[in-house]
Enzyme design. Structure first.
Site, PDB file in Angstrom:
ATOM      1  N   PRO A   1       0.811  -1.216   0.000  1.00 15.26           N
ATOM      2  CA  PRO A   1       0.000   0.000   0.000  1.00 15.26           C
ATOM      3  C   PRO A   1       0.846   1.269   0.000  1.00 15.26           C
ATOM      4  CG  PRO A   1       0.050  -0.947   2.197  1.00 15.26           C
ATOM      5  CD  PRO A   1       0.783  -1.905   1.295  1.00 15.26           C
TER       6      PRO A   1
ATOM      7  N   TYR B   1      -4.260  14.145 -13.651  1.00 13.16           N
ATOM      8  CA  TYR B   1      -5.278  13.078 -13.784  1.00 13.16           C
ATOM      9  C   TYR B   1      -6.699  13.623 -13.711  1.00 13.16           C
ATOM     10  CZ  TYR B   1      -1.170  10.695 -11.779  1.00 13.16           C
ATOM     11  OH  TYR B   1       0.092  10.269 -11.491  1.00 13.16           O
TER      12      TYR B   1
ATOM     13  N   CYS C   1       2.241  29.747 -14.798  1.00 11.68           N
ATOM     14  CA  CYS C   1       1.829  30.306 -16.090  1.00 11.68           C
ATOM     15  C   CYS C   1       1.331  29.265 -17.060  1.00 11.68           C
ATOM     16  CB  CYS C   1       2.986  31.084 -16.688  1.00 11.68           C
ATOM     17  SG  CYS C   1       3.223  32.582 -15.746  1.00 11.68           S
TER      18      CYS C   1
HETATM   19  N1  LLP Z   1       3.014  -1.471  -5.929  1.00 13.54           N
HETATM   20  C1  LLP Z   1       3.313  -1.139  -7.206  1.00 13.54           C
HETATM   21  C2  LLP Z   1       4.034  -2.110  -8.038  1.00 13.54           C
HETATM   22  C3  LLP Z   1       2.937   0.108  -7.713  1.00 13.54           C
HETATM   23  O1  LLP Z   1       3.216   0.424  -8.974  1.00 13.54           O
HETATM   24  C4  LLP Z   1       2.240   1.028  -6.881  1.00 13.54           C
HETATM   25  C5  LLP Z   1       1.842   2.350  -7.374  1.00 13.54           C
HETATM   26  C6  LLP Z   1       1.956   0.650  -5.561  1.00 13.54           C
HETATM   27  C7  LLP Z   1       2.356  -0.614  -5.120  1.00 13.54           C
HETATM   28  C8  LLP Z   1       1.226   1.531  -4.593  1.00 13.54           C
HETATM   29  O2  LLP Z   1      -0.087   1.775  -5.017  1.00 13.54           O
HETATM   30  P1  LLP Z   1      -1.125   2.561  -4.091  1.00 13.54           P
HETATM   31  O3  LLP Z   1      -1.433   1.699  -2.889  1.00 13.54           O
HETATM   32  O4  LLP Z   1      -0.485   3.842  -3.690  1.00 13.54           O
HETATM   33  O5  LLP Z   1      -2.301   2.776  -4.965  1.00 13.54           O
HETATM   34  N2  LLP Z   1       0.714   9.073  -9.122  1.00 13.54           N
HETATM   35  C9  LLP Z   1      -0.571   8.399  -9.128  1.00 13.54           C
HETATM   36  C10 LLP Z   1      -0.463   7.010  -8.546  1.00 13.54           C
HETATM   37  C11 LLP Z   1       0.556   6.148  -9.241  1.00 13.54           C
HETATM   38  C12 LLP Z   1       0.678   4.783  -8.608  1.00 13.54           C
HETATM   39  C13 LLP Z   1       1.848   4.058  -9.136  1.00 13.54           C
HETATM   40  N3  LLP Z   1       2.046   2.742  -8.582  1.00 13.54           N
HETATM   41  C14 LLP Z   1      -1.579   9.253  -8.386  1.00 13.54           C
HETATM   42  O6  LLP Z   1      -1.233  10.336  -7.932  1.00 13.54           O
HETATM   43  O7  LLP Z   1      -2.736   8.889  -8.266  1.00 13.54           O
END
Ligand code: LLP
Length: 420
Positions: A278, A320, A348
């Site tokens: 997570p 996004y 800007c």
């Molecule tokens: N494991 C892997 C292999 C991942 O690629 C990611 C996130 C996670 C775990 C953690 O995922 P989470 O629990 O945070 O959903 N910048 C984007 C989110 C990109 C996520 C990339 N991978 C945003 O701001 O929504």
């Protein structure tokens, strides 16, 4: 109880501390303000959910790489999920146990794999060339590397396409038609790599636990197939991805307990150790970006609140179209009327907005305005566009406000040119 809430006096509080008072005490805005206790509570929720299972919680440090936060999570017993050599180095500096670290990624570099092999972290195999590099790294350091196969299960996570990763055409992982090739390669290189499990990560901001269950069922089938070939698999890694209530509508979203309960029986039935990764669900709701209102203006039918924070500090809305809840930190003036505003920064370009069409009371110049749920993928994605230096960070720790990262300054920037 959530860490940020409105008091009876109409002011916004973080764990009993008035955000307005923090604004007046610190040297500049915008800044990030966290609740240390909320981080602890979020981690405890996972620990509680995982009772009765062998498990590793690997925090995806890309979500937020503040060193103080990493040290705190490490102290709580958390592991770390890394996607670059520098994330691996930072995790080691924060003191994470390498045996609770997982190195992910579709473009891992050989030099970083060598470090991972030397330290004994788990490595996820993403492709043929990645496997080749892992084997080379193992030979360089003379150690056998524990690996998991990152399988792309082709499950639609029903999220924004930029954060979906487990569809069959995504750049991550290996598809099942290639599984046998990888198993044969692992057998050939059994003195360099030890296949200990399988991994998948479907995407991020997932709000339906059935999606995780569907993936876990597919993954357990892969485990059965792989074990049938004589491999001693121990780990099922179901990745990260659990979403949070960005809209603050009070909608009931799945909790860590709901997530773990949907896969619990599957994990027990195969006597597996569950790894989860997570990021957002551990850290997003622990923080606000605190901004000051520079002024209010109207162009045609559009009203704007201009603040000192921007897409440089917090890019998720621009990138996004993400919604993050916005509110004022102090009660509105008696004569303030409520209007529909776009909340924008000073950068800007027209992509520079933190919120669109928000109903807000007209704020006074200098009023505080927060963007909620800014703990994940906000500071870690901040840039210095328009020379907006990365902001300082603070957390509330048992009633006191403590700085946990210095704000970047123009001096820091100019130093990069020293001696050139
Ligand atoms: N494991 C892997 C292999 C991942 O690629 C990611 C996130 C996670 C775990 C953690 O995922 P989470 O629990 O945070 O959903 N910048 C984007 C989110 C990109 C996520 C990339 N991978 C945003 O701001 O929504």
């Amino acid at each position: 109880l959530h860490c940020f809430s409105k008091g009876e006096d109409g002011f916004l509080y973080c764990e009993g501390v008035r955000v307005q008072d923090v604004m007046e005490a610190v040297e500049r805005s915008p800044f990030y303000l966290y609740s240390k206790d909320q981080i602890t509570r979020n981690f405890e929720a996972y620990k509680e959910a995982l009772k009765g299972l062998r498990s590793v919680v690997g925090y995806a440090i890309k979500a937020n790489n503040n060193l103080k936060i990493l040290e705190h999570l490490k102290d709580l017993g958390c592991g770390a999920v890394l996607v670059s050599g520098n994330e691996l180095r930072l995790a080691l500096r924060a003191g994470f146990d390498p045996a609770r670290c997982i190195f992910n990624g579709n473009g891992k570099l050989l030099e970083d794999l060598v470090l991972a092999a030397e330290k004994g972290v788990f490595v996820n195999v993403d492709s043929e060339f990645d496997l080749e590099n892992i084997v080379t790294a193992a030979r360089v350091v003379g150690k056998r590397v524990p690996v998991l196969l990152r399988i792309n299960p082709d499950v639609d996570p029903q999220v924004h396409p930029y954060v979906a990763t487990g569809n069959k055409t995504s750049k991550f992982g290996i598809r099942n038609e290639k599984l046998q090739w990888f198993l044969d390669a692992v057998k050939t290189h059994s003195s360099e790599i030890n296949l200990v499990g399988v991994h998948c990560h479907l995407g991020s901001t997932i709000t339906k636990v059935d999606i995780f269950r569907d993936a876990a069922i597919l993954m357990v089938n892969f485990i059965d197939q792989i074990r049938a070939q004589g491999f001693q698999l121990e780990y099922l890694n179901i990745g990260g991805g659990l979403g949070i209530d960005y809209h603050h509508t009070g909608a009931v979203l799945p909790t860590p307990m709901d997530l773990i309960n949907t896969v619990r029986e599957l994990v027990l039935s195969r006597d597996l150790t569950l790894i989860i990764e997570p990021g957002r669900s551990l850290i997003a709701n622990t923080c606000c970006l605190v901004n000051r209102v520079t002024g209010v203006k109207t162009n045609g039918t559009k009203n704007f609140i201009v603040i000192d924070g921007s897409m440089a500090e917090l890019i998720r809305p621009s990138l996004y179209g993400a919604y993050q809840h916005i509110e004022l930190v102090s009660p509105p003036l008696a004569d303030a009327k409520v209007s529909t505003y776009d909340v924008v920064g000073p950068v800007c370009e027209s992509a520079d907005f933190l919120g669109k069409d928000r109903e807000l009371p007209t704020p006074a110049k200098g009023a505080g305005l927060v963007v909620h749920d800014a703990g994940a993928y906000c500071m870690s994605m901040a840039s210095t566009y328009n020379l907006k230096m990365r902001p300082p960070e603070y957390w509330v720790d048992t009633g006191s406000v403590v700085k946990i990262r210095h704000g970047e300054t123009l001096e820091d920037f100019v130093k990069l040119f020293d001696g050139l």
